[in-house]
Design a protein around this motif. Sequence first.
Motif, PDB file in Angstrom:
ATOM      1  N   SER A 143       0.852  -1.192   0.000  1.00 49.68           N
ATOM      2  CA  SER A 143       0.000   0.000   0.000  1.00 49.68           C
ATOM      3  C   SER A 143       0.891   1.246   0.000  1.00 49.68           C
ATOM      4  O   SER A 143       2.111   1.164   0.259  1.00 49.68           O
ATOM      5  CB  SER A 143      -0.876   0.012   1.257  1.00 49.68           C
ATOM      6  N   ASP A 173      -3.511   8.122   1.767  1.00 51.13           N
ATOM      7  CA  ASP A 173      -4.889   8.112   2.208  1.00 51.13           C
ATOM      8  C   ASP A 173      -4.972   8.729   3.615  1.00 51.13           C
ATOM      9  O   ASP A 173      -4.138   8.427   4.459  1.00 51.13           O
ATOM     10  CB  ASP A 173      -5.285   6.629   2.275  1.00 51.13           C
ATOM     11  N   SER A 175      -6.549   8.040   6.090  1.00 47.99           N
ATOM     12  CA  SER A 175      -6.612   7.060   7.181  1.00 47.99           C
ATOM     13  C   SER A 175      -5.238   6.514   7.557  1.00 47.99           C
ATOM     14  O   SER A 175      -5.067   5.985   8.658  1.00 47.99           O
ATOM     15  CB  SER A 175      -7.531   5.904   6.779  1.00 47.99           C
ATOM     16  N   ARG A 177      -2.330   8.455   7.136  1.00 50.98           N
ATOM     17  CA  ARG A 177      -1.414   9.572   7.416  1.00 50.98           C
ATOM     18  C   ARG A 177      -0.974   9.594   8.867  1.00 50.98           C
ATOM     19  O   ARG A 177       0.205   9.759   9.168  1.00 50.98           O
ATOM     20  CB  ARG A 177      -2.106  10.900   7.119  1.00 50.98           C
TER      21      ARG A 177
END
Length: 239
Positions: A143, A173, A175, A177
């Motif tokens: 990811s 994203d 979420s 960070r």
Amino acid sequence: MSDPLLKVTDLVVRYGRHTAVDRVSFEIHAGETLALIGPSGCGKSSTALATLALRRPAGGSVRFEGHELTGLRERELRPLRPRFQPVFQDPYGSLSPRLRIRDAIAEPLRAQRRPPATGQVETLMETVGLDTSLGDRLPHELSGGQCQRVGIARALAGEPRLLVLDEPVSALDPSVRAGVLNLLTALQEDRGLAYLFICHDLALVRHFAHRVAVMRQGRIVDTRPARELSLTALDSGPA
Ligand SMILES: Nc1ncnc2c1ncn2[C@@H]1O[C@H](COP(=O)(O)OP(=O)(O)OP(=O)(O)O)[C@@H](O)[C@H]1O
């Protein structure tokens, strides 16, 4: 107070006849985060590149750990480079697509002719919160957040004192960070790392940085404690 780790004085960066950075001065101490903020095109990345000795300045001084970096040849910079490392915005673009994660993390050490000791890559992976089983994967199998952790592991491999973080979480994203920022905070506390932190998100800067330097049109126009930063600091004025 102790000597600063990094002292930049009257830095000038030009692209042809265009002056992108115009006599910029700042210093960063060990364990400190200085955020560099300002509108797009005001010269933040150019300042970062010159600080990292990745772009030769047209003038001024970059003094790191007592070494004057400007004017050094690449051969002379090479042993110093592990001490000041970049982490860039694009986590995938920073990694070679065909290099397995284990080798990507070892690469900076090999480039220094210091092959990693047994278990060193795994230790680095654990330090940045990556499962060591990911070592055999390729970047596209990870990811964005995991890739950015690989980028941080690479930067840590040479035991740096300063990381130049150019929008390190902007491409991630929301979420993930917070996880990357918490990692950077923990690393700073554990190792006394200094950060030059380039970021557009003023709320994040106020939370993450100790001091903030505001750039406009190639110049630093204000430096203040991060907690005194107004969230509308960038709303007016040209780049
Ligand atoms: N390689 C280059 N060649 C020519 N001009 C450049 C180059 N890189 C940057 N510039 C110019 O220098 C100025 C400063 O750019 P820089 O990327 O340092 O700004 P920035 O504040 O980091 O912007 P952003 O927030 O959009 O990344 C801009 O006018 C830009 O167009």
